[in-house]
Design an enzyme around this catalytic site. Structure first.
Site, PDB file in Angstrom:
ATOM      1  CD  GLN A 257      -6.057  -2.712  -1.346  1.00  0.00           C
ATOM      2  OE1 GLN A 257      -6.064  -2.720  -2.678  1.00  0.00           O
ATOM      3  NE2 GLN A 257      -5.317  -2.917  -1.008  1.00  0.00           N
TER       4      GLN A 257
ATOM      5  N   GLY B 202       1.621   2.955   5.297  1.00  0.00           N
ATOM      6  CA  GLY B 202      -0.275   2.710   5.643  1.00  0.00           C
ATOM      7  C   GLY B 202       0.389   1.896   6.453  1.00  0.00           C
ATOM      8  CB  THR B 203       2.351  -1.105   7.443  1.00  0.00           C
ATOM      9  OG1 THR B 203       1.573  -2.454   6.539  1.00  0.00           O
ATOM     10  CG2 THR B 203       2.669  -2.166   8.411  1.00  0.00           C
TER      11      THR B 203
ATOM     12  CB  CYS C  78       1.544 -23.444  -2.666  1.00  0.00           C
ATOM     13  SG  CYS C  78      -0.180 -23.847  -3.008  1.00  0.00           S
TER      14      CYS C  78
ATOM     15  CB  SER D  91      -0.909   2.327   1.612  1.00  0.00           C
ATOM     16  OG  SER D  91       0.569   2.100   1.011  1.00  0.00           O
ATOM     17  CB  ALA D  92       1.558   7.041  -0.563  1.00  0.00           C
ATOM     18  CG  HIS D  93       2.510   1.360  -1.822  1.00  0.00           C
ATOM     19  ND1 HIS D  93       2.386   0.516  -2.084  1.00  0.00           N
ATOM     20  CD2 HIS D  93       2.570   1.407  -0.576  1.00  0.00           C
ATOM     21  CE1 HIS D  93       2.412  -0.611  -1.558  1.00  0.00           C
ATOM     22  NE2 HIS D  93       2.311  -0.171  -0.344  1.00  0.00           N
TER      23      HIS D  93
END
Lengths: 487, 487
Positions: free
Chosen positions: A177, A69-70, A320, A194-196
């Site tokens: 998403q 996807g990136t 953090c 993005s498939a995952h």
């Protein structure tokens, strides 16, 4: 173990697994070759493309499989900007886009382009009118996510698409998403996913580019995937991705409604069970499976660690937990608390009991972390708690740990300075809270901090507590944050 | 079906399949996350990196997994050029690199860089001294494949690496074809490879960058894979890739020796069995499993189709099998015949009988294609043929099909013009051969052609036939190629 981080990645869907394993034997050859194995691979690739295009709502020849996807976002943004270079070099994005979009925007700026960021309200939503106002004659491309990956808020894609159409600007929608839950409203020009995220394997992204959208591929030429995704096609993976997208879509309406109720339960119960917790994101216009909340006086990393030990895998936008020591840009853009931030995103099929168990253990874990950090009296589980842990925080003495504030602040003074330099989230806010009760109404507390999270969390604390935030100014070291007691 | 195109892609190795399927359950989570599933994914990723680095011969922290070998090359070339921008903008490549390297070089040239191509001899090998002579003070990067993907010739990597070291120029080695057979000789600075060439899954490339090599990542930032490969890690696939690389390496010495003998058999037998066939590439310094030959008067695509129908999957560098209508740049750089080109690359485990069966059917298929194209008398199977098909070509009448040459050439004339305009490979050479016997010794034939393959194949025909090639000149349409009969 209970996995509540579906927004990050989900296990392979059984349908995807089946398709993947079957295609390992059928889809390993080069689909550009003319011999039997190549032709068979080509047929599988074509079938995967048709299935995926159907789910996306585009033509198969508009759809490219990318390695992630990136990469779909990077290629889509760069290609659309290059294709529209004559129109101008302005890129409009929302402030809460995924880092893939923002990094592509940074690369554009580094090459001399300009980037306009459209802000969001406290729910994380862009205002369509504000977005439309940024679309000028020099705008080459606009980007808007379909729904936010950290807080779940749905964006007004249809309204922004209409504004883009009116302005003659192509709109790239990052649908990473939302795509498992349904097609993106019409009007987009480019779409990335993005498939995952939907139970497909890693290694597969989708980039759809509508016919007629100007697009110029950047980088070295390559004949595969219409020149938009260099490298040998990963046919078993794209088949598995397409099959699982179809499978999750078939279950999306029913499963989405079920998870929506579970998320509503979390949204309602967390503030009852955990004192000083804030649920963020739009309560209604949101992804069905995702909820995010933050807890005052809590270190996000420590809370995640405690949840992991208790068997729950969640993520956090707290500073953090990131290597950059800055809070999530999404929470910052929303202006909400970042400390003790927890994102819960339920995979399809999550049993109700797991959510209830999460709600049962959360209050005690938050109290434990607060106790360890010496959170001030009054912080702890509220009376709705289902566990007895709520008394821990409340029972902790106000100055259980020697705070840096003791040196600077004197009880009863009109103006107290809290020196939290060198201390990280959630300490600056804890120190503020500790001395606050000692300042008379009308008096002020100045928090000195060099922790980036304080810029977000001190004002957020004021908002939650109904106190007045007077602003910040540079100090000799770090920044001074000024708060006035109003009640 | 017999698959003889290992240089393109090979089926998944059983070890890879096992690792992949196992890791589907263990390696789907985000390795950057701190919870259990993320930590487990991280461990698997680290293990894959160590295994792959061991096979490559580098440190794990020098190795990046990319989405493909092509991406490894693109990223490696662009990153090394950007990292060395201050040294200069000159890129040196061999003329026979894989298209991934040449496309990266084109992209560099399009951005204002300069590219020097080092030629090869008739075996496809660069001369180390000629390569060294191209390395000047402005050279930012040099690229050399470890072995050629089309003809199997090994390049003098060690000698060129030494020349690069002396010149202070980093060397990128495209090891896509050779890595399954052994580590690349020391001295390289960057190395790229592709897992589906060694029985790993699609979707995995390797990019190794030695510590100390200047490297600046191009494009949008991304925190994964040391910033060198954007996008979610594909852990099941990289585990499978690493496992299969280790497995094929364990068998490489023995299997390489066995395949080398089978390839020697093909190299020896094809010229015996098929008249006017030329085996190309270095006979000794070569990949163990790969052999390429070309057949005069044959259309590569038709021959591939016939071989496919006979159950053999091979590839070809003939122009007629590519969408660009130009012969393979490798064959062009070598100056060898491109028509009727066949690349046979044996997968590990290929039974001897399959090779023998290939040798048994090939002559008849070549003869059949020649007959169909009206190849001239004398072309056909030589006396070593194991099938009776050899007589077909020899029995075909010289002007079995009405050739375009008839209009222009008259038997016995000193100077004959063959008009092959609008006709594609192998017709121009067939028409040349048809009239050649009618020209007296000392006479000339001019071939008019607008087919790119003629530029390579007319001189190659002269070389094979021992006739004199006089050169080319532009014609009113296309190009005129001039040949003198010397015997």
């Amino acid at each position: 173990m209970v996995y509540f981080d579906a927004a990050s990645s989900v296990p392979l869907h059984p349908v995807a697994r089946q398709a993947l394993v079957a295609a390992l034997d059928e889809g390993w050859a080069d689909p550009a070759r003319l011999y039997r194995e190549g032709r068979r691979a080509r047929l599988l690739l074509d079938a995967a493309r048709e299935t995926a295009a159907d789910a996306v709502g585009c033509r198969p020849d508009e759809l490219t499989f990318t390695p992630s996807g990136t990469r779909a976002v990077h290629t889509g943004v760069a290609g659309a900007l290059a294709g529209r270079r004559r129109a101008g070099r302005r890129l409009v994005v929302s402030a809460v886009e995924h880092s893939a979009v923002l990094h592509a925007a940074e690369a554009h700026a580094a090459e001399g382009g300009t980037v306009a960021e459209v802000g969001v309200d406290r729910t994380g939503r862009v205002d369509p009118a504000a977005y439309a106002a940024e679309l000028d004659g020099a705008t080459a491309l606009a980007c808007l996510q379909s729904a936010n990956h950290e807080v779940g808020t749905e964006q007004p894609v249809a309204e922004v698409a209409e504004a883009c159409r009116a302005a003659g600007v192509p709109l790239l929608v990052d649908a990473a998403q939302s795509l498992p839950w349904g097609a993106v409203p019409a009007g987009w020009s480019l779409l990335a996913a993005s498939a995952h995220k939907w139970g497909g394997p890693a290694g597969v992204g989708l980039l759809a580019v509508r016919k007629g959208v100007r697009f110029a591929v950047r980088g070295p030429a390559d004949e595969r995937e219409s020149g938009r995704a260099a490298g040998f096609e990963n046919i078993p993976a794209v088949l598995a991705a397409a099959a699982s997208l179809r499978a999750v879509r078939a279950e999306a309406a029913a499963e989405g409604a079920r998870l929506r109720e579970l998320v509503d339960r979390v949204r309602a119960r967390v503030p009852e069970l955990v004192a000083d917790a804030e649920v963020v994101g739009d309560p209604v216009r949101r992804l069905p499976h995702l909820v995010t909340f933050s807890c005052l006086y809590v270190d996000g990393e420590t809370l995640l660690h405690e949840l992991d030990r208790a068997g729950f895998s969640v993520s956090s936008g707290s500073s953090c937990t990131s290597s950059t020591l800055t809070p999530s840009h999404v929470l910052r853009a929303m202006g909400v608390l970042s400390e003790g931030n927890v994102r819960v995103s339920l995979p399809a099929g999550t049993p109700e009991e797991e959510v209830d168990r999460f709600l049962a253990v959360l209050p005690g874990l938050v109290s434990g972390v607060r106790e360890r950090f010496g959170a001030p009296a009054g912080a702890g589980t509220t009376s709705g708690g289902t566990t007895g842990a709520g008394t821990t925080g409340a029972g902790a003495p106000p100055f259980a740990e020697a705070g840096a504030a003791e040196a600077a602040g004197a009880a009863g003074a009109d103006s107290v300075v809290v020196d939290a330099l060198g201390r990280r989230c959630p300490i600056p806010v804890i120190e503020l809270a500790k001395v606050f009760g000692d300042v008379p109404v009308g008096g002020t507390v100045t928090v000195l901090s060099d922790d980036e999270a304080a810029r977000l969390d001190v004002p957020a604390w004021c908002e939650m507590r109904g106190q007045e935030y007077l602003g910040e100014r540079p100090a000799d070291r770090g920044t001074a944050y000024l708060v006035r007691r109003t009640s």
